[in-house]
Scaffold this active site. Structure first.
Site, short mmCIF file in Angstrom:
data_model
loop_
_atom_site.label_atom_id
_atom_site.label_comp_id
_atom_site.label_asym_id
_atom_site.label_seq_id
_atom_site.Cartn_x
_atom_site.Cartn_y
_atom_site.Cartn_z
N CYS A 9 0.87 -1.18 0.00
CA CYS A 9 0.00 0.00 0.00
C CYS A 9 0.90 1.22 0.00
CB CYS A 9 -0.92 0.01 1.22
SG CYS A 9 -1.92 1.51 1.34
N CYS A 31 -0.54 4.29 -6.39
CA CYS A 31 -1.56 3.54 -5.64
C CYS A 31 -1.55 2.11 -6.15
CB CYS A 31 -2.93 4.18 -5.84
SG CYS A 31 -4.29 3.25 -5.08
#
Length: 246
Positions: A84, A198
């Site tokens: 992440c 992302c």
């Protein structure tokens, strides 16, 4: 199990699944035993990272990730990766919670970009509002000597829609939307290279790589580094983690 690494994922699960798929697909193998040894922590209930970064009154993702790091440290992996980008907002605090090396995905991505595209001038960054707000990629890009473009609000709205509406909520990939975002960053904002800040965008890149634009995919890069380090620790090589970013 000895000589393994830990993957802290679940943020979101489709992005983590993409990491695991690429990890196994890219690992040179002719039999089961050629694949790497690792533990996957798919912690899907970690609070929303962007919501907390934009409003610290919202639940923090630091305590659950710190707990994950400490639990895994008891098992003594050789290194850990967090799947992440936005979670790297608390990278220093998470690394401080363990003696196990925690690979910094944004730093790794921009190090690779600098070597791969040394003549690039303007770098586009597409990411969640949280990653934009925490400046983790912005600082890395500027410190590497590049100009930065974040596009405009229309681009950001499209990026957020792709990440949340399509991938996180519907569990589906919208290739035309992804390609349109890349085209806009390239054509309208003169970006030589576009950084996918992302892991849902990394998932998009895995599913729809058929475009002409130069992208830097942090997750794909951390996959390759995981394989490189995983094979080295299996072979008993000593790794200087202070020098792995190139």
């Amino acid at each position: 199990m000895k000589k393994f690494f830990t993957v802290i994922g679940g943020m979101g699960s489709l992005a983590t699944e993409s990491y695991i798929h690429l990890l196994n697909e890219r690992t040179p193998s002719k039999k089961d035993q050629d694949y790497l040894d690792y533990i996957l922590v798919n912690h899907s209930t970690v609070p929303d990272r962007t919501a907390h970064i934009l409003d610290h009154s919202k639940p923090s993702f630091l305590p659950p990730l710190t707990e994950d790091i400490k639990q895994q440290s008891l098992l003594k992996p050789e290194f850990m990766v967090i799947i992440c980008n936005t979670a790297h907002y608390y990278y220093k605090e998470l690394q401080a919670a363990t003696d196990i090396p925690l690979i910094h995905m944004p730093h790794m991505a921009i190090s690779v970009m600098k070597n791969k595209y040394p003549k690039a001038k303007r770098i586009g960054l597409i990411a969640t509002k949280g990653t934009i707000a925490d400046h983790v990629y912005e600082d890395e890009i500027k410190n590497a000597g590049f100009e930065l473009s974040l596009g405009d609000q229309a681009v950001q709205d499209e990026v957020e829609s792709l990440i949340y509406d399509d991938i996180k909520i519907k569990g589906k990939m919208n290739a035309p939307k992804y390609h349109k975002i890349l085209q806009t960053m390239h054509d309208k904002f003169d970006c030589d290279v576009i950084v996918l800040g992302c892991t849902e965008l990394s998932y998009a890149q895995e599913k729809a790589p058929d475009h002409p634009y130069q992208v830097i995919d942090g997750q794909g890069i951390i996959v390759d580094k995981s394989i490189e380090l995983g094979q080295k620790i299996r072979n008993g090589e000593k790794i200087d983690y202070t020098k792995i970013y190139g």
